[in-house]
Design a protein around this motif. Structure first.
Motif, PDB file in Angstrom:
ATOM      1  N   GLN A  70      94.659  64.689  96.447  1.00  0.00           N
ATOM      2  CA  GLN A  70      95.986  65.302  95.917  1.00  0.00           C
ATOM      3  C   GLN A  70      95.547  66.923  95.598  1.00  0.00           C
ATOM      4  OE1 GLN A  70      98.095  63.105  93.119  1.00  0.00           O
ATOM      5  NE2 GLN A  70      97.802  61.119  94.130  1.00  0.00           N
ATOM      6  N   LEU A  71      94.456  67.008  95.013  1.00  0.00           N
ATOM      7  CA  LEU A  71      94.244  68.222  94.226  1.00  0.00           C
ATOM      8  C   LEU A  71      93.498  69.308  95.412  1.00  0.00           C
ATOM      9  CD1 LEU A  71      93.047  67.172  90.741  1.00  0.00           C
ATOM     10  CD2 LEU A  71      94.943  68.435  91.182  1.00  0.00           C
ATOM     11  N   ASP A  72      93.197  68.449  96.625  1.00  0.00           N
ATOM     12  CA  ASP A  72      92.682  69.433  97.469  1.00  0.00           C
ATOM     13  C   ASP A  72      91.233  69.819  97.145  1.00  0.00           C
ATOM     14  OD1 ASP A  72      92.494  70.597 100.202  1.00  0.00           O
ATOM     15  OD2 ASP A  72      93.006  72.518  99.584  1.00  0.00           O
ATOM     16  N   ILE A  73      90.416  68.895  96.585  1.00  0.00           N
ATOM     17  CA  ILE A  73      89.223  69.115  96.183  1.00  0.00           C
ATOM     18  C   ILE A  73      88.118  68.457  97.186  1.00  0.00           C
ATOM     19  CG2 ILE A  73      87.430  68.455  94.474  1.00  0.00           C
ATOM     20  CD1 ILE A  73      89.644  68.838  92.396  1.00  0.00           C
ATOM     21  N   ALA A  74      87.230  69.108  97.609  1.00  0.00           N
ATOM     22  CA  ALA A  74      86.307  68.513  98.628  1.00  0.00           C
ATOM     23  C   ALA A  74      84.772  68.375  97.810  1.00  0.00           C
ATOM     24  CB  ALA A  74      85.902  69.336  99.852  1.00  0.00           C
ATOM     25  N   PRO A  75      83.863  67.586  98.262  1.00  0.00           N
ATOM     26  CA  PRO A  75      84.040  66.926  99.534  1.00  0.00           C
ATOM     27  C   PRO A  75      84.838  65.651  99.544  1.00  0.00           C
ATOM     28  CG  PRO A  75      81.902  66.514  98.623  1.00  0.00           C
ATOM     29  CD  PRO A  75      82.447  67.314  97.526  1.00  0.00           C
ATOM     30  N   THR A  76      85.011  65.093 100.836  1.00  0.00           N
ATOM     31  CA  THR A  76      85.808  63.843 100.675  1.00  0.00           C
ATOM     32  C   THR A  76      84.826  63.107 101.746  1.00  0.00           C
ATOM     33  OG1 THR A  76      87.878  64.873 100.405  1.00  0.00           O
ATOM     34  CG2 THR A  76      87.979  62.626 101.212  1.00  0.00           C
ATOM     35  N   PRO A  77      84.635  61.964 101.386  1.00  0.00           N
ATOM     36  CA  PRO A  77      84.520  61.287  99.745  1.00  0.00           C
ATOM     37  C   PRO A  77      83.676  62.184  98.804  1.00  0.00           C
ATOM     38  CG  PRO A  77      83.138  59.851 101.004  1.00  0.00           C
ATOM     39  CD  PRO A  77      83.671  60.980 102.187  1.00  0.00           C
ATOM     40  N   PRO A  78      83.748  62.041  97.565  1.00  0.00           N
ATOM     41  CA  PRO A  78      83.030  62.857  96.578  1.00  0.00           C
ATOM     42  C   PRO A  78      81.518  62.364  96.586  1.00  0.00           C
ATOM     43  CG  PRO A  78      84.524  61.413  95.477  1.00  0.00           C
ATOM     44  CD  PRO A  78      84.948  61.338  97.038  1.00  0.00           C
ATOM     45  N   ARG A  79      80.611  63.072  96.190  1.00  0.00           N
ATOM     46  CA  ARG A  79      79.238  62.701  95.978  1.00  0.00           C
ATOM     47  C   ARG A  79      79.016  61.875  94.729  1.00  0.00           C
ATOM     48  NH1 ARG A  79      78.442  68.196  98.268  1.00  0.00           N
ATOM     49  NH2 ARG A  79      77.751  67.815 100.462  1.00  0.00           N
ATOM     50  N   ARG A  80      79.941  62.155  93.930  1.00  0.00           N
ATOM     51  CA  ARG A  80      80.029  61.209  92.794  1.00  0.00           C
ATOM     52  C   ARG A  80      81.413  60.990  92.122  1.00  0.00           C
ATOM     53  NH1 ARG A  80      78.759  64.535  87.065  1.00  0.00           N
ATOM     54  NH2 ARG A  80      79.028  62.620  85.613  1.00  0.00           N
ATOM     55  N   ARG A  81      81.618  59.873  91.630  1.00  0.00           N
ATOM     56  CA  ARG A  81      82.763  59.481  91.077  1.00  0.00           C
ATOM     57  C   ARG A  81      82.791  59.128  89.394  1.00  0.00           C
ATOM     58  NH1 ARG A  81      82.169  57.192  95.884  1.00  0.00           N
ATOM     59  NH2 ARG A  81      84.111  57.363  97.488  1.00  0.00           N
ATOM     60  N   ILE A  82      83.835  59.354  88.722  1.00  0.00           N
ATOM     61  CA  ILE A  82      84.129  59.009  87.302  1.00  0.00           C
ATOM     62  C   ILE A  82      85.217  58.201  86.839  1.00  0.00           C
ATOM     63  CG2 ILE A  82      82.924  61.397  86.515  1.00  0.00           C
ATOM     64  CD1 ILE A  82      85.669  62.381  86.208  1.00  0.00           C
ATOM     65  N   GLY A  83      85.321  57.606  85.932  1.00  0.00           N
ATOM     66  CA  GLY A  83      86.365  56.852  85.478  1.00  0.00           C
ATOM     67  C   GLY A  83      87.731  57.711  85.170  1.00  0.00           C
ATOM     68  N   LEU A  84      88.640  56.938  85.543  1.00  0.00           N
ATOM     69  CA  LEU A  84      90.026  57.076  85.281  1.00  0.00           C
ATOM     70  C   LEU A  84      90.535  56.589  83.944  1.00  0.00           C
ATOM     71  CD1 LEU A  84      91.490  57.672  88.974  1.00  0.00           C
ATOM     72  CD2 LEU A  84      90.740  59.382  87.329  1.00  0.00           C
ATOM     73  N   CYS A  85      91.493  57.040  83.311  1.00  0.00           N
ATOM     74  CA  CYS A  85      92.125  56.350  82.176  1.00  0.00           C
ATOM     75  C   CYS A  85      93.543  56.851  82.003  1.00  0.00           C
ATOM     76  CB  CYS A  85      91.224  56.258  80.900  1.00  0.00           C
ATOM     77  SG  CYS A  85      91.144  57.759  80.050  1.00  0.00           S
ATOM     78  N   ALA A  86      94.446  56.135  81.433  1.00  0.00           N
ATOM     79  CA  ALA A  86      95.738  56.583  81.051  1.00  0.00           C
ATOM     80  C   ALA A  86      95.544  57.139  79.641  1.00  0.00           C
ATOM     81  CB  ALA A  86      96.447  55.333  81.033  1.00  0.00           C
ATOM     82  N   GLY A  87      95.499  58.332  79.592  1.00  0.00           N
ATOM     83  CA  GLY A  87      95.023  59.038  78.138  1.00  0.00           C
ATOM     84  C   GLY A  87      96.103  59.140  77.212  1.00  0.00           C
ATOM     85  N   GLY A  88      97.412  58.666  77.581  1.00  0.00           N
ATOM     86  CA  GLY A  88      98.376  58.805  76.469  1.00  0.00           C
ATOM     87  C   GLY A  88      99.899  58.875  77.024  1.00  0.00           C
ATOM     88  N   ALA A 129      81.120  67.452  93.892  1.00  0.00           N
ATOM     89  CA  ALA A 129      79.990  67.782  94.661  1.00  0.00           C
ATOM     90  C   ALA A 129      78.652  67.252  94.115  1.00  0.00           C
ATOM     91  CB  ALA A 129      79.765  69.313  94.402  1.00  0.00           C
ATOM     92  N   GLY A 130      78.692  66.175  93.041  1.00  0.00           N
ATOM     93  CA  GLY A 130      77.546  65.780  92.666  1.00  0.00           C
ATOM     94  C   GLY A 130      76.838  66.386  91.575  1.00  0.00           C
ATOM     95  N   ASP A 131      77.483  67.031  90.968  1.00  0.00           N
ATOM     96  CA  ASP A 131      77.026  67.887  89.780  1.00  0.00           C
ATOM     97  C   ASP A 131      78.124  67.759  88.458  1.00  0.00           C
ATOM     98  OD1 ASP A 131      74.894  68.923  91.206  1.00  0.00           O
ATOM     99  OD2 ASP A 131      76.207  70.429  91.770  1.00  0.00           O
ATOM    100  N   GLY A 132      77.866  68.726  87.874  1.00  0.00           N
ATOM    101  CA  GLY A 132      78.902  68.720  86.561  1.00  0.00           C
ATOM    102  C   GLY A 132      78.282  67.891  85.207  1.00  0.00           C
ATOM    103  N   PRO A 133      79.063  67.795  84.221  1.00  0.00           N
ATOM    104  CA  PRO A 133      78.583  67.206  83.159  1.00  0.00           C
ATOM    105  C   PRO A 133      77.944  65.764  83.395  1.00  0.00           C
ATOM    106  CG  PRO A 133      80.816  66.873  82.934  1.00  0.00           C
ATOM    107  CD  PRO A 133      80.406  67.679  84.286  1.00  0.00           C
ATOM    108  N   ARG A 134      76.979  65.243  82.413  1.00  0.00           N
ATOM    109  CA  ARG A 134      76.332  63.911  82.488  1.00  0.00           C
ATOM    110  C   ARG A 134      77.167  62.889  82.351  1.00  0.00           C
ATOM    111  NH1 ARG A 134      72.658  62.194  77.585  1.00  0.00           N
ATOM    112  NH2 ARG A 134      74.692  62.288  76.546  1.00  0.00           N
ATOM    113  N   ASP A 135      78.304  62.870  81.300  1.00  0.00           N
ATOM    114  CA  ASP A 135      79.340  61.962  80.954  1.00  0.00           C
ATOM    115  C   ASP A 135      80.641  62.609  81.124  1.00  0.00           C
ATOM    116  OD1 ASP A 135      77.285  60.132  80.153  1.00  0.00           O
ATOM    117  OD2 ASP A 135      77.185  61.122  78.143  1.00  0.00           O
TER     118      ASP A 135
END
Length: 200
Positions: A70-88, A129-135
């Motif tokens: 939806q956000l047009d962010i590559a690569p697809t599929p991503p090299r790394r995934r993080i959790g999703l939550c309903a933040g409020g 891209a497989g980088d970013g913050p550790r958590d």
């Protein structure tokens, strides 16, 4: 999904700030959208109100890959995934990334030495891209309080308990256990919580 603009969150400088701590929902909130919620407070001041992210409400759909599309962010599929939550309940269609402080960018609010909050797409691009913050945790929406509102809810001893935050509670994958773990951090048995909180 939209991504929050950098001016959506702002640091606070109050000496009595609860930013960086957890709010644990009390039994009096059982009939509300905050039932058994654990909220990480990102900003708090006496005159500016408070803002936080619910960290124990997992979202299974849409998935992380779908949101990146939806956000047009590559690569697809991503090299790394993080959790999703309903933040409020506030701006539930907008996204924020809660993450460790080993990543920084435009629109990043440093909450404390351990955790930051980012409101730009660059952090998601790096994660994909497989980088970013550790958590990292991607939250849709956030929780907010007007000036004095949170203090009043805490003072009544019927809405929230305050607890120290830990990496396991904020970023851990076992969302179902976070409420009990947060209570355990302040030596409270959930089975005795009703009597602890008093009668309504």
């Amino acid at each position: 999904m939209q991504f929050l603009q950098s001016d959506t969150v702002a640091p606070c400088g109050a000496e009595e700030s609860l930013a960086g701590q957890l709010l644990i929902a009390m039994p009096s909130l059982a009939e509300s959208e905050f039932d058994r919620s654990v909220i990480y407070l990102c900003a708090h001041s006496a005159d500016g109100g408070a803002m936080g992210i619910v960290v124990n409400r997992r979202i299974s759909q849409p998935g992380f890959d779908d949101l990146l599309l939806q956000l047009d962010i590559a690569p697809t599929p991503p090299r790394r995934r993080i959790g999703l939550c309903a933040g409020g309940p506030v701006e539930a269609g907008r996204g924020l990334v809660l993450h460790s402080t080993d990543w920084d960018g435009d629109g990043t609010l440093t909450v404390n030495n351990d955790i930051s909050l980012s409101a730009n797409l660059e952090v998601l691009k790096d994660i994909a891209a497989g980088d970013g913050p550790r958590d990292a945790l991607l939250a849709l929406g956030h929780a907010g309080w007007e000036a004095g509102q949170l203090e009043e809810e805490i003072a009544r001893h019927s809405a929230w308990l305050v607890a120290p935050a830990s990496r396991e509670i904020v970023f851990g994958a076992d969302h179902a256990a976070k409420w009990r773990k947060a209570l355990a951090a302040i030596n409270i048995d959930p089975l005795r919580l009703a009597s602890f909180s008093g009668s309504a």
